[in-house]
Structure formats: structure tokens, C-alpha cells
Design an enzyme around this catalytic site. Structure first.
Site, PDB file in Angstrom:
ATOM      1  N   ASP A  56     -81.358  15.286  -5.683  1.00  0.00           N
ATOM      2  CA  ASP A  56     -81.653  14.446  -6.856  1.00  0.00           C
ATOM      3  C   ASP A  56     -82.780  13.454  -6.590  1.00  0.00           C
ATOM      4  O   ASP A  56     -82.637  12.252  -6.831  1.00  0.00           O
ATOM      5  CB  ASP A  56     -80.400  13.678  -7.296  1.00  0.00           C
ATOM      6  N   GLU A  59     -77.948  16.540 -18.031  1.00  0.00           N
ATOM      7  CA  GLU A  59     -77.599  15.360 -17.246  1.00  0.00           C
ATOM      8  C   GLU A  59     -78.869  14.843 -16.570  1.00  0.00           C
ATOM      9  O   GLU A  59     -79.989  15.202 -16.965  1.00  0.00           O
ATOM     10  CB  GLU A  59     -76.537  15.713 -16.198  1.00  0.00           C
TER      11      GLU A  59
END
Length: 536
Positions: A47, A213
Site C-alpha cells: 500500500d 477501497e
């Protein structure tokens, strides 16, 4: 050509002097000829989020239960990165994170620079959204402030608008919130340290953007852009939303997917613009046992939409590049490597090492004596295997393939004390030195489905005569491992059976050391780790 050759020469000389020569296990993305290859970091930096401050770029990434957490990386050219520090020295609350909390802790963070200060917003899916700040990227960072409490609030991204208003966009973890595939926005106070309860739904992705998301919000030429991954970690794509009103309605467009490339699930990352006006996009790729590695894609704007990568199948959607021209940052910089090998000659633990839970003072000590002392700490009373042990000192796999050799001295003070070299994940295996009846034995231990509380098995046991040992593991593609040992540092003998490593909970497999004993005493034994050296 001469300039590129000089760059490579400087790189290899510098690497040799610092113990990371051309045989280092670390992946080198910079081709030395003005191009780079993906991934730019072939190691588990999940991420990734990236910003530019002046002429320097900074990256942070998820760290879950590993401590120190929130790694801070620095680069001058977007291709060569070095680890310069961490945002967190411990996880809160301590009564929770003093024990391993696999898959919990720090999820996808967002780093920003505002009013001459660095901000990192990060989610803990069980507690809410936190903020830490610092004047310098390498720290020290402030203690975490809970900006917005609530289970299942994840992937925060702030925006300071031109009119002085401050917003926070985030997503939901279905495992905690009971809802998912939705992005919302709320307002914050002017300092960005307290979020209001005035959420507005931006998108419900259930029809076309399943599992949307990881949003990152930006503003450009009057449009609000939200870059958001969808479709799942290993199989998804990158969606971008845009609107001239922060509350929407938003148009959406798929801007990056796997296409005909070998790069699965290219999504979740950051848009960065260089000093020269070039646009680039960072994302990760899930490579299983290796974890989530970092890629860099060229980007351009077409009709006020970002276009990422290249379009080889002519479907209008970008695909990841494998090799590409390096970003133009207005200057050239030498090749750098992330650390893997460690001589343990410094009075501090080097940055590549992390623990599986909040560390205690007495777990281990660096020194100027030429070794790191790792003490035999009592096993937790309820632990069935190492998955529940906190005092594992580990680092990420540095590449798909490598050989790691460690020289260490085992100093047991009592029978049943043990220590060794460990490959850790949902399955794990380690070379265990153990004192039994005053004698020292070496064995290979394997635990399958450690997260399911399965027990270890011992594959082979040999008695050894020297307390100083050389322990080695060779890792090949897909996490295949073969262990060996030597008592003289020259002749190595295989031990045990081949082992196939597995990733951990949301992280890649890791390598490092463990030292344990049964029960508490006032003078536990230890291992003195002289060095660990990685090569291809």
C-alpha cells in the site's frame, strides 16, 4: 555512455565498501542506462503512498503488527530508494500490541506535507484513524492522535482545500464495519486532527467496482480526483473518480489493469509530479510469499483524466510497464540499495529489522562489540508455536531468490534454551540450536499452518561440538527453502528437508532470528549474532 558507466562504477565501489556488492540479494531496479525495470522495490512495502517535497520524494507503507512501524523511505529520482526511519516506535494500546496481532495494526497509510510539516494518517481497523506529524521525514514523529474512532474505518486520505476547508476520505473494512465497497468523505477541523461525523457517500462500488477501497484524493484544475483500487488485492484494477464538487456526483473511469502484462492486480498507490512536470503513479503487486512489491508507472493527463502505463491491447486502459525511461527529475543520482546484510557493528539495530510485537528492553541489545545479543526470553504460556511469540527479530525477503548466511554463537545457561535462524510466515521453519543434558544439538523445525495453532515437527537432529555456528538458508523462486550449516564456515551440510515458505497475515515471508526458553530465570542464555550476509 561514459556517464552511465561512471555511475555504475561508483555504485559498485560504494556497495563493496558498505558490504553490499554486486552479489547483494537486493533487487536493483536502475538499469544504469537511463532506464529502470519494475518492480522498483521487489520487497514487501504494501500500500505505498508517495509525495514530493522540494527535490526529495518520500514513501510510507503498511506495516500491520510489525514494529517499528510505518517505514519512511527517501528517494531523489523515484527509482532508487533508501529506508531512513519509521513513524511508529510502538503500537497502541500497549495491552493489545504487546502480543503479536497478525494482520492487525497499521493498514494503508497516507503521507502528506502541509504547512511545512509531514502528516501521516493511518488506520487501525479495530480502533479508528490516527495521525502522526513531524517536521522532518526521518523523525522524531509525534505520538499518535485518534482523529476518528470506529471499527472498520480504513484507508484515510486528507485534502486541504483552497478555501481553507479540510476533508477526510476513507473506506470500510467489512470484517469490522459490516459494510464494504463504499467510499465516504467527512470534514475535519482546520488543523486536520479531529474529524466530524458528517459523512457523505461518494460511491457504492457493489455493481461495477467491487471491493473499492484505498482512496487517495487530489485536486487538479478545478476537479477533485479520487484514485481508488477495486476488484481485490491480487486481481483488481485502478479506478479514478472525478467531480467538480467534493461531494459529487462523481464520474468514474478504469485507468489501469493487468491487460496482457504479467503484473496482476496493479492498483493502490500514489500520483506524484516531478519538478519537471512529469506525472508518475506508484502501485503494488501481490507476489504471494514475497509480499506486495512496488511498481512505478508513467502517467499523463488526457481530457482531464489520468492515463497510466501503456495500452498494448488498444482497449483505452493502461497496462503496467516492465522497462521504461527513468523519470526526469532535473538531475541524475547514483544507484542505491535497501539494506539486507548486517555486520551488527553499530550501537543500534539497523533499520531493516522489525519485531512481531511491541519490543521489551530485555529482548536484545546492539553493541560496539561486533555482535547483537538476542536473549532467550520465556515462551508465552499459551503459545503453541512461534506465531504467538513476540520476540522475533525479522526483516523482509529482499528478493525472490537469495542465500542468507549467519554466523552466531549460542550461549545457553540452562538446558532447554534454544535459538536459531528463522523463515517466518503462516508456515515457518528454522534451524534450532538447543541445549539438552549439557550438550548442544542442531535441528530443523517445521510448522505448517502456524496461524491455525498447529504444532512444530522436528525433521533431523545432529549433535554439534562448537557453540559458534554458521547457519544458512537458500531461497529460490516461490519461497522454496533449503537449510544447511557449518561448524567451520567453509564446509556446509544440508539439514532437514526442503521447506516451502508462505506469506504471513497480509505481509510477505520474513527472515531473522529467535531465542527462547521455558520459564523465567534470573540469568537467561543468549545468542550473539556476529553477522548475517545475503547474496544471490
Amino acid at each position: 555512455m561514459i556517464k552511465n558507466s561512471l555511475t555504475l562504477l561508483v555504485f559498485f565501489i560504494t556497495s563493496f565498501l558498505f558490504g553490499q556488492g554486486k552479489d547483494s540479494a537486493v533487487w536493483v531496479s536502475d538499469n544504469g542506462d537511463g532506464t529502470y525495470k519494475n518492480p522498483i522495490i521487489n520487497s514487501d512495502y504494501s500500500d505505498p503512498d508517495v509525495i514530493r517535497v522540494g527535490d526529495t520524494y518520500y514513501m510510507t507503507a503498511s506495516s500491520f503488527n510489525c514494529i517499528p512501524g510505518l517505514p519512511i523511505l527517501e528517494s531523489n529520482d523515484l527509482v532508487n530508494w533508501k529506508l531512513i526511519g519509521y513513524g511508529l516506535t510502538k503500537l497502541s494500546p500497549s495491552e493489545v500490541f504487546d502480543k503479536p496481532q497478525h494482520g492487525n495494526g497499521v493498514w494503508a497509510p497516507c503521507i502528506r506535507y502541509h504547512n511545512n510539516e509531514f502528516f501521516i494518517y493511518y488506520p487501525d481497523p479495530d480502533f479508528g484513524i490516527y495521525l502522526i506529524k513531524s517536521k522532518k521525514a526521518e523523525g522524531p514523529w509525534s505520538e499518535p492522535v485518534l482523529v476518528k474512532s470506529g471499527k472498520g474505518l480504513i484507508d484515510p486520505t486528507p485534502l486541504w482545500d483552497e478555501d481553507g476547508k479540510v476533508y477526510l476520505v476513507y473506506a470500510f473494512a467489512g470484517s469490522r464495519a459490516g459494510i464494504k465497497s463504499m467510499l465516504v468523505v467527512c470534514t475535519m477541523d482546520s488543523e486536520g486532527i479531529s474529524a466530524n461525523n458528517d459523512e457523505v457517500l461518494l460511491i457504492d462500488g457493489h455493481q461495477e467496482e467491487t471491493t473499492i477501497e484505498g482512496p487517495k484524493i487530489y485536486k487538479r484544475e478545478g476537479y477533485y480526483y479520487i484514485f481508488a483500487p477495486a476488484g481485490g488485492v491480487a486481481t483488481g484494477w485502478q479506478t479514478v473518480l472525478r467531480s467538480k464538487n467534493i461531494y459529487g456526483p462523481y464520474e468514474k473511469k478504469k485507468v489501469l489493469d493487468q491487460g496482457k502484462s504479467e503484473i496482476n492486480g496493479p492498483h493502490q498507490g500514489a500520483w506524484v509530479q516531478t519538478q519537471t512536470g512529469e506525472d508518475w503513479f506508484f502501485h503494488f503487486q501481490d507476489k504471494g510469499v514475497l509480499g506486495r512489491v512496488v511498481h512505478l508507472q508513467p502517467m499523463k493527463w488526457v481530457d482531464n483524466w489520468p492515463f497510466i502505463g501503456i495500452d498494448t491491447n488498444n482497449d483505452g486502459i493502461g497496462e503496467p510497464v516492465k522497462v521504461y525511461k527513468k523519470p526526469n527529475v532535473g538531475n541524475s543520482y547514483p544507484i542505491t540499495l535497501l539494506n539486507d546484510s548486517d555486520e551488527f557493528n553499530e550501537p543500534k539495530l539497523n533499520l531493516q529489522w522489525q519485531w512481531h510485537a511491541n519490543p521489551k528492553i530485555y529482548w536484545g541489545f546492539p553493541s560496539n562489540l561486533g555482535y547483537y545479543t538476542l536473549n532467550c526470553i520465556p515462551k508465552p504460556k499459551d503459545a503453541t508455536n512461534l506465531f504467538e511469540v513476540p520476540n522475533l527479530v525479522l526483516q523482509k525477503f529482499p528478493n525472490d531468490e537469495f542465500t542468507a548466511t549467519a554466523k552466531l554463537t549460542f550461549n545457553p545457561h540452562f538446558d532447554e534454551e534454544e535459538a536459531g535462524l528463522l523463515i517466518m510466515g503462516l508456515d515457518y521453519s528454522f534451524l534450532k540450536l538447543k541445549q539438552i543434558g549439557g550438550k548442544i544439538f542442531l535441528s530443523q523445525m517445521i510448522c505448517k499452518k502456524a496461524d491455525k495453532k498447529e504444532l512444530e515437527i522436528e525433521t533431523e537432529v545432529v549433535q554439534i561440538s562448537n557453540k559458534t555456528m554458521y547457519l544458512r538458508v537458500q531461497v529460490t523462486q516461490n519461497g522454496n527453502c533449503v537449510f544447511s550449516f557449518s561448524e567451520d564456515g567453509t564446509t556446509y551440510k544440508n539439514i532437514g528437508i526442503p521447506f516451502k515458505a508462505r506469506e504471513g497475515k497480509w505481509i510477505g515471508a520474513k527472515i531473522g532470528f529467535v531465542a527462547l526458553r521455558n520459564g523465567f530465570v534470573n540469568d537467561a542464555g543468549n545468542i550473539m549474532i556476529d553477522w548475517i550476509r545475503f547474496n544471490k
